[in-house]
Design a protein around this motif. Structure first.
Motif, mmCIF file in Angstrom:
data_model
loop_
_atom_site.group_PDB
_atom_site.id
_atom_site.type_symbol
_atom_site.label_atom_id
_atom_site.label_comp_id
_atom_site.label_asym_id
_atom_site.label_seq_id
_atom_site.Cartn_x
_atom_site.Cartn_y
_atom_site.Cartn_z
ATOM 1 N N ARG A 141 -0.251 22.598 -1.509
ATOM 2 C CA ARG A 141 -0.630 21.951 -0.245
ATOM 3 C C ARG A 141 -1.262 20.587 -0.471
ATOM 4 O O ARG A 141 -1.226 19.719 0.400
ATOM 5 C CB ARG A 141 -1.595 22.851 0.534
ATOM 6 N N MET A 142 -1.847 20.397 -1.665
ATOM 7 C CA MET A 142 -2.457 19.103 -1.987
ATOM 8 C C MET A 142 -1.398 18.014 -2.105
ATOM 9 O O MET A 142 -1.700 16.829 -1.984
ATOM 10 C CB MET A 142 -3.237 19.209 -3.296
ATOM 11 N N LEU A 143 -0.156 18.418 -2.338
ATOM 12 C CA LEU A 143 0.924 17.443 -2.493
ATOM 13 C C LEU A 143 1.540 17.047 -1.158
ATOM 14 O O LEU A 143 2.337 16.107 -1.099
ATOM 15 C CB LEU A 143 2.014 18.015 -3.402
ATOM 16 N N PHE A 144 1.191 17.751 -0.078
ATOM 17 C CA PHE A 144 1.800 17.452 1.218
ATOM 18 C C PHE A 144 1.458 16.047 1.705
ATOM 19 O O PHE A 144 2.213 15.445 2.468
ATOM 20 C CB PHE A 144 1.358 18.477 2.262
ATOM 21 N N ARG A 145 0.305 15.513 1.269
ATOM 22 C CA ARG A 145 -0.086 14.184 1.717
ATOM 23 C C ARG A 145 0.814 13.091 1.155
ATOM 24 O O ARG A 145 0.757 11.946 1.574
ATOM 25 C CB ARG A 145 -1.547 13.886 1.361
#
Length: 329
Positions: free
Chosen positions: A311-315
């Motif tokens: 989820r940290m990569l969604f940005r």
């Protein structure tokens, strides 16, 4: 812990705890005296009694922080940065105050003053370190503070996540300006940051023994999340590393640079290149965004970047909207 004495027809209760100021109260009925003694003893077991001001008056906040800097900070991965942070705190007037005269309001004022000059995330890091220092003092050094004063104050919210991307021509300007620095290490550092997505600390800590140029692998033994990872190297990385290796000779480290040296060089590069609002860490964001634009999947990017939570990569996904549109036609 509690003693009850009868004086002048009344019952005086006194509760003592080593390192704390004694508490006492007088009652007309023995039952009330016993009940208060039991409740006070229970409270002392749970949260302790008020600290003895005579003991706390002998130690200043600065002395506590100096011990923390010398004994605790060297064992931490961010030792260099935290040492600088502690030394800066020692210059504040409150560092000269004794622990007997320190409270949450003191650090609330410090927080508000710092927020006028630095970002909220910086203040949040400083308060986190201070809170840990007080925790160590209470739990490991038996300094009889009843409570951690930092826990009593509110912490600033985190700053908005940066999504700075390099615009056309900026990378070329960075490379041209970096060539003006002594040696070619800054240019190589920038290139490897863009190609690998590695953090500055990971790059500066790299050893030649961690790199296999033939297999095009780079092993990172210690990362921010506490786990090691191995990343693949592009051909451009390999060419750059081969050049650095020739210059390095018998040196064990890939870069002969300190964080402070990189910080100063980066400031000069940014100023001379005329690029605005670009941090070195933005290169990691740029690299990860480029991985997605090359068509790498989330697990593949996570393998390279070291993000444990996808989820940290969604940005980074909003950076690829143009590529998705091109695929949709």
């Amino acid at each position: 812990m509690a003693t009850i004495r009868k004086r002048n027809g009344k019952y005086q209760v006194q509760v003592r705890l080593q390192g704390s100021a004694p508490m006492s109260k007088t009652f007309t009925r023995l039952e009330d005296a016993k009940a208060w003694a039991r409740l006070t003893e229970l409270e002392a077991e749970q949260i302790g009694l008020p600290a003895d001001p005579r003991l706390l008056a002998k130690i200043t906040v600065g002395e506590m922080l100096q011990r923390y800097r010398d004994e605790v900070v060297p064992k931490k991965r961010g030792a260099e940065y935290e040492t600088i942070m502690v030394n800066a705190m020692l210059r504040h007037p409150w560092a000269k105050r004794s622990l007997a005269h320190i409270e949450g309001a003191t650090f609330a004022e410090h927080r508000d003053a710092r927020l006028r000059t630095v970002l909220p995330c910086t203040v949040k890091r400083e308060l986190a370190m201070l809170q840990h220092a007080f925790d160590v003092a209470i739990k490991d050094w038996s300094i009889p503070l009843r409570a951690n004063p930092i826990k009593a104050i509110s912490k600033p919210g985190g700053a908005k996540k940066r999504d700075r991307r390099l615009v056309k021509g900026e990378l070329a300007r960075l490379f041209r300006t970096a060539k003006q620095c002594k040696g070619d290490h800054m240019r190589a550092l920038i290139l490897l940051a863009i190609e690998t997505g590695m953090r500055q600390g990971e790059l500066l800590a790299a050893k030649w023994s961690h790199i296999n140029l033939a297999a095009r692998h780079w092993f990172i033994p210690l990362t921010k999340n506490g786990e090691s990872r191995t990343i693949p190297l592009t051909r451009r990385c390999v060419r750059t590393l081969r050049i650095l290796k020739k210059v390095a000779g018998d040196a064990k480290g890939v870069f002969d640079l300190t964080r402070e040296a990189v910080k100063c060089s980066w400031r000069r590069i940014i100023k001379r290149s005329g690029i605005e609002d670009l941090n070195f860490h933005d290169l990691r964001h740029e690299a990860i965004s480029r991985f997605f634009e090359r068509g790498l999947s989330v697990p593949e990017v996570s393998l390279i970047s070291g993000h444990k939570d996808a989820r940290m990569l969604f940005r980074y996904t909003h950076m690829t909207a143009a590529h998705v549109l091109a695929k949709l036609g």
